[in-house]
Design a protein around this motif. Sequence first.
Motif, PDB file in Angstrom:
ATOM      1  N   ASP A  19      -5.164  -4.349  -4.775  1.00  0.00           N
ATOM      2  CA  ASP A  19      -6.220  -3.333  -4.844  1.00  0.00           C
ATOM      3  C   ASP A  19      -7.110  -3.632  -6.038  1.00  0.00           C
ATOM      4  O   ASP A  19      -6.839  -4.532  -6.833  1.00  0.00           O
ATOM      5  N   ASP A  20      -8.196  -2.895  -6.159  1.00  0.00           N
ATOM      6  CA  ASP A  20      -9.141  -3.131  -7.247  1.00  0.00           C
ATOM      7  C   ASP A  20      -8.628  -2.621  -8.587  1.00  0.00           C
ATOM      8  O   ASP A  20      -9.138  -3.001  -9.635  1.00  0.00           O
ATOM      9  N   SER A  27       0.824  -1.214   0.000  1.00  0.00           N
ATOM     10  CA  SER A  27       0.000   0.000   0.000  1.00  0.00           C
ATOM     11  C   SER A  27       0.859   1.266   0.000  1.00  0.00           C
ATOM     12  O   SER A  27       0.474   2.287  -0.565  1.00  0.00           O
TER      13      SER A  27
END
Length: 370
Positions: free
Chosen positions: A144-145, A118
């Motif tokens: 993540d998306d 992240s």
Amino acid sequence: MFHHTHAPGAAPARRRRAAAGLGAVAVSVGLALAGCSLTGGDGAGESSEDGGGGLLRVVTHDSFSLSEDLIAQFESDSGYTLEFSAPGDGGALVNQLILTSDAPLGDVAFGVDNSFASRAIDAGVFEPYTPGNLPASAEQYLADDAGSLTPIDVGDVCLNVDHTWFAEHGIAEPATLEDLLAPEYEGLTVVSNPATSSPGLAFLLATVGAFGEDGWVDYWSQLAANGLKVVQGWSDAYSVDFSGSSGQGAYPIVLSYSTSPAFEVAEGADAAPTGALLDTCFRQVEYAGVLAGAENPEGARAFIDFLLSAGVQADIPGQMYVYPVDDSIDLPESWTAFAPLAPEPFEVATEEIDANRDAWIETWTDTVIG
């Protein structure tokens, strides 16, 4: 690194991580590739924008390793000339990628793990890319998306012990995190620093998962008081200080991976001289990503596709001591006996890591290093 001791703070609260598929994070004693070029193709003069050829710069951690014939085959098939650089362990890799984001060190990076992912994503280090050959078993590990990072392998970071050392000294082996605090294990444990090492951060997260926000600091305070040694990276801890590996060091308890014992088994032997303490683990996922601002983004995407190919996924266990993210790959026979994943690894929610990682590292540093 464990066995019987008073637990600091609240009793360990372990949540079972949903584990579908096999994977593992890199722990390999592999070849450190710093600035070396492996050439196989003859298209070095072509532009990548023309569909192949040219220089492709790959930035990795210092435990990256793949079979040379696979590297050569990729270069031959694609026309790219690969140039590898390795600025350090997984934590150092992320730090360097962020510091150089305005002038990327390469085109594609491999080795960012779920404890640091992240940070790199938030810093805009990666350009989203979703490979067409992403295995279904890898989808649960997406960072993540947006598809900023592609999961390549998974593994459990765990304490390892040197069976021979404990047998020769007549001391029972530890089994749990709490055990490491007992007097009989004073001065026996070496770990890597979570500020500079991805396995080190994974182990810090294991203690957060085990003892909670109210207990993990007290745990580390007691562990430090019991003669803990801290080094910068995994390679130093395992290959230099650990008594059960090539360095034949002075520490019989080391932070490594659940897969490490499989690589210490002598040919023809039916027992491993070392073992992983499966009640001390944190599951780590390792990613690859296209670097934002890359000079050769097309080549970067091709390299990520290559890392997910059946040949590379099958090569990963033997080269990097971790599980392929593709659970259809046949594993080495020795892994069944000597390299199991932990049945119930400690876990910390991604959003908790995102919100607290830097503060946790700072608190750890104040507590353990001073």
